[in-house]
Design an enzyme around this catalytic site. Structure first.
Site, PDB file in Angstrom:
ATOM      1  N   ASP A 308      44.388  32.659  38.357  1.00 12.59           N
ATOM      2  CA  ASP A 308      44.953  33.854  38.982  1.00 12.59           C
ATOM      3  C   ASP A 308      44.537  35.119  38.232  1.00 12.59           C
ATOM      4  O   ASP A 308      44.441  35.127  37.003  1.00 12.59           O
ATOM      5  CB  ASP A 308      46.484  33.724  38.976  1.00 12.59           C
ATOM      6  CG  ASP A 308      47.182  34.930  39.566  1.00 12.59           C
ATOM      7  OD1 ASP A 308      46.978  35.194  40.765  1.00 12.59           O
ATOM      8  OD2 ASP A 308      47.916  35.608  38.830  1.00 12.59           O
ATOM      9  N   GLU A 361      40.020  33.808  40.906  1.00 18.43           N
ATOM     10  CA  GLU A 361      40.416  34.901  41.788  1.00 18.43           C
ATOM     11  C   GLU A 361      40.010  36.186  41.074  1.00 18.43           C
ATOM     12  O   GLU A 361      40.755  36.727  40.264  1.00 18.43           O
ATOM     13  CB  GLU A 361      41.922  34.885  42.067  1.00 18.43           C
ATOM     14  CG  GLU A 361      42.327  35.912  43.116  1.00 18.43           C
ATOM     15  CD  GLU A 361      43.627  36.630  42.817  1.00 18.43           C
ATOM     16  OE1 GLU A 361      44.055  37.447  43.656  1.00 18.43           O
ATOM     17  OE2 GLU A 361      44.210  36.415  41.739  1.00 18.43           O
TER      18      GLU A 361
END
Length: 640
Positions: A308, A361
């Protein structure tokens, strides 16, 4: 573990190179001097005293003080007669004379919120039955295989009632058959590390080694993964090494000083989230995080990690105003320690478990995110294509009458589609906080919304790159993601929503059956434009290739509600073409403007090809064609 092994592991931990630090630290059932009990080990270099406390000693820190093993702050204590399930914390006396209670950073289980203590849980009591899957995974070339990911937040997929959830085992019985029938290859779970606040969705963790107790025990979660594997589904876990929350029982100022976080507030504070950044330059933090990733991949047989907010790690000025951040030693905005850590992380993971997926990401144009570190890359093997996602959603939200003025939004991604190993993501972030659901982003009346959704999903599945779609989009959830409620399953009682679910099943089947849609996903020879420039009619056409020329597909997308008959499309070879898939088919809820007859190629050049067909272009739809004959026969224009 003998004394020399212990000393070696402690040395590696302080060097940032202990990849299995969770076997050293934390609470481990063991036998010592003939007595069974629990060995507790914690790192707290700035503490004056550390004790193990819990119900077993009335939370009295005087009863079980720990011994300081070395000058670098490793503390240890064996307590006999304690058992699995024992609730505990560490009582820490800081250098400032304050007593604080902390959960174990290496706890393998935690109390159910709002309680915050750690719980003893063994690592080795589950018997796995996924040997076939694990062997197939070792042999698979995932770059040249279909990957379609169903992103899932367990608690809001389906629940009993608000804040009362099913268990991991119960979810296995419900989720797995549903996702398998839809045709996905993987499930991606929003973070399952222990977290205090439900609405953080797991992205603000306190227990990095604890699978959240909201849905059961660690072995319950192992059962979920095991059942996924036995049913042919991979499991990807969202992982958050970029920051952690500030709750008092967590990592923040763990021993009274900045330990896991940077001491410098300009580097530590993630103001947009109210969290703290890990100190990526600290060796022990590197051991903690690298071991944590390996822990999930090894101990839970996880098939991949979606890392993330990588951009928030890479840039010192991420979401900060001028004056709120300090440049690096060269005057740049890159966090050099984080860059080095990310490379070290990926090197360690692929050294230990070479067949897993590491997905970034990363929302900027940082180069070579998915390239190996020995080629100067960050070392991931996939990157989310946030550019494609932003462009396509912006385009699809427009009224079709305006789309011709923004035609570049649907074609620009092909200028860089092969610069990284991309995943095309439509994630939870795009359907929450006022952004509307994927269906409700689409303009027009009821029918046009569904037609737009079908052509968008069709383009997504024929565009180079692996696929990811957030739950609910597969049946046209009308409301945006309601993270405290479950999905609107009752919509499946309505034909339009049932048709979209059927569409996704057949689109997945086509995707998996056609090597041209995935075999050369990351190579330029896997894609050729036929016509990228018809902005006036908002129609694009292209070819997807595999290693076999017999698998070539011709794809035509019409992003307006207009129908065109006798539309010329260039094709790569002479012969007979058949429309093998149309999103405008009536059984998908379309208008039925399909090409039911065989389409004979005409030996006259058109667009970028040496021959062409004439076909019907349906409204707001995708048509996929495949050559069915190998003969060189084609009608010449004067024979028609």
């Amino acid at each position: 573990m003998d004394q020399s092994e212990l000393e070696h592991d402690i040395y590696l931990f302080h060097q940032g190179n202990l990849r299995y630090s969770y076997q050293l630290l934390g609470a481990h059932p063991t036998i010592q001097d003939g007595k069974s009990g629990i060995r507790f080990t914690v790192w707290a270099p700035n503490a004056k005293r550390v004790s193990v406390v819990g119900l077993f000693n009335d939370w009295d820190g005087r009863q079980h003080p720990m011994e300081k093993v070395n000058d670098n702050g490793i503390w240890n204590r064996f307590i006999p007669d304690l058992e699995t399930g024992t609730i505990y914390k560490y009582e820490i006396l800081t250098n400032h004379g304050h007593l604080t209670l902390k959960a174990d950073p290496y706890a393998f289980s935690s109390e159910l919120r709002p309680n915050t203590a750690s719980a003893v849980y063994p690592l080795n009591q589950y018997t796995w039955k996924d040997e076939k899957w694990m062997e197939q995974r070792r042999q698979l070339n995932h770059y040249e295989s279909p990957i379609s990911i169903y992103e899932l937040h367990l608690g809001s997929w389906k629940y009993i009632k608000e804040e009362e959830y099913y268990t991991y085992r119960e979810y296995a019985e419900m989720v797995i058959p549903y996702v398998k029938e839809l045709g996905y290859t993987h499930i991606e779970l929003l973070p399952l590390t222990e977290h205090p606040f439900d609405r953080s969705w797991g992205y603000q963790a306190t227990g990095y080694y604890s699978v959240t107790s909201r849905y059961g025990t660690p072995d319950d979660f192992r059962y979920f993964v095991d059942q996924c594997h036995q049913n042919g589904l991979g499991v990807i876990l969202d992982w958050v090494p970029g920051h952690f929350c500030k709750d008092a029982h967590g990592l923040r100022r763990f021993d009274g000083e900045a330990l896991y976080e940077y001491e410098n507030p300009s580097k530590a504070e993630k103001t947009m989230w109210g969290t703290l950044s890990f100190d990526f330059g600290r060796n022990e933090v590197q051991s903690f995080l690298i071991s944590n990733a390996i822990y999930w991949l090894k101990e839970f047989h996880i098939d991949g990690m979606r890392v993330d907010a990588v951009a928030s790690m890479l840039y010192l000025n991420y979401c900060k105003e001028d004056g709120d951040w300090e440049p690096n030693e060269y005057g740049g905005r890159e966090n050099l320690e984080a860059v080095a850590f990310i490379k070290k992380l990926n090197e360690a993971i692929f050294n230990e478990i070479p067949d897993v997926l590491m997905m970034a990401e990363e929302s900027t144009s940082w180069p070579l995110v998915s390239a190996p570190t020995y080629l100067g890359g960050l070392g991931f093997n996939y990157k989310w294509n946030m550019g494609w996602m932003n462009d396509m959603l912006r385009y699809m939200e427009m009224d079709p009458i305006h789309r011709k003025y923004h035609h570049n939004l649907i074609t620009f991604s092909l200028f860089y589609a092969f610069s990284e190993n991309f995943i095309l993501p439509i994630s939870h972030d795009e359907v929450v906080h006022g952004k509307k659901s994927l269906l409700n982003k689409m303009p027009g009346d009821y029918w046009r919304k569904f037609a737009n959704l079908r052509v968008f999903l069709g383009y997504m599945f024929t565009h180079p790159g692996k696929k990811l779609l957030f739950m609910g989009s597969e049946f046209g959830q009308f409301d945006e993601w309601k993270d405290v409620e479950d999905l609107d399953w009752e919509l499946l009682d309505y034909d339009s929503h049932a048709h979209i679910l059927s569409y996704m099943k057949q689109l997945h089947q086509l995707y998996k059956d056609m090597p041209a849609l995935w075999e050369l996903d990351h190579k330029e020879e896997g894609f050729n434009w036929i016509d990228a420039n018809n902005y006036e009619q908002s129609i694009i056409s292209f070819i997807r290739n595999s290693r076999s020329s017999n698998d070539q597909l011709v794809v035509v997308c019409n992003f307006t509600p207009e129908v065109y008959h006798h539309y010329k499309v260039g094709v790569p070879r002479l012969g007979t073409y058949k429309e093998i898939f149309s999103s405008d088919a009536e059984h998908f809820g379309g208008s039925g403007q399909t090409n039911g007859v065989q389409l004979e190629a005409i030996a006259t050049p058109w667009q970028t090809q040496g021959q062409h067909i004439e076909m019907t272009i349906p409204p707001l739809a995708i048509s996929i064609l495949k050559k069915t004959s190998t003969s060189g026969e084609g009608k010449r224009l004067n024979e028609k």
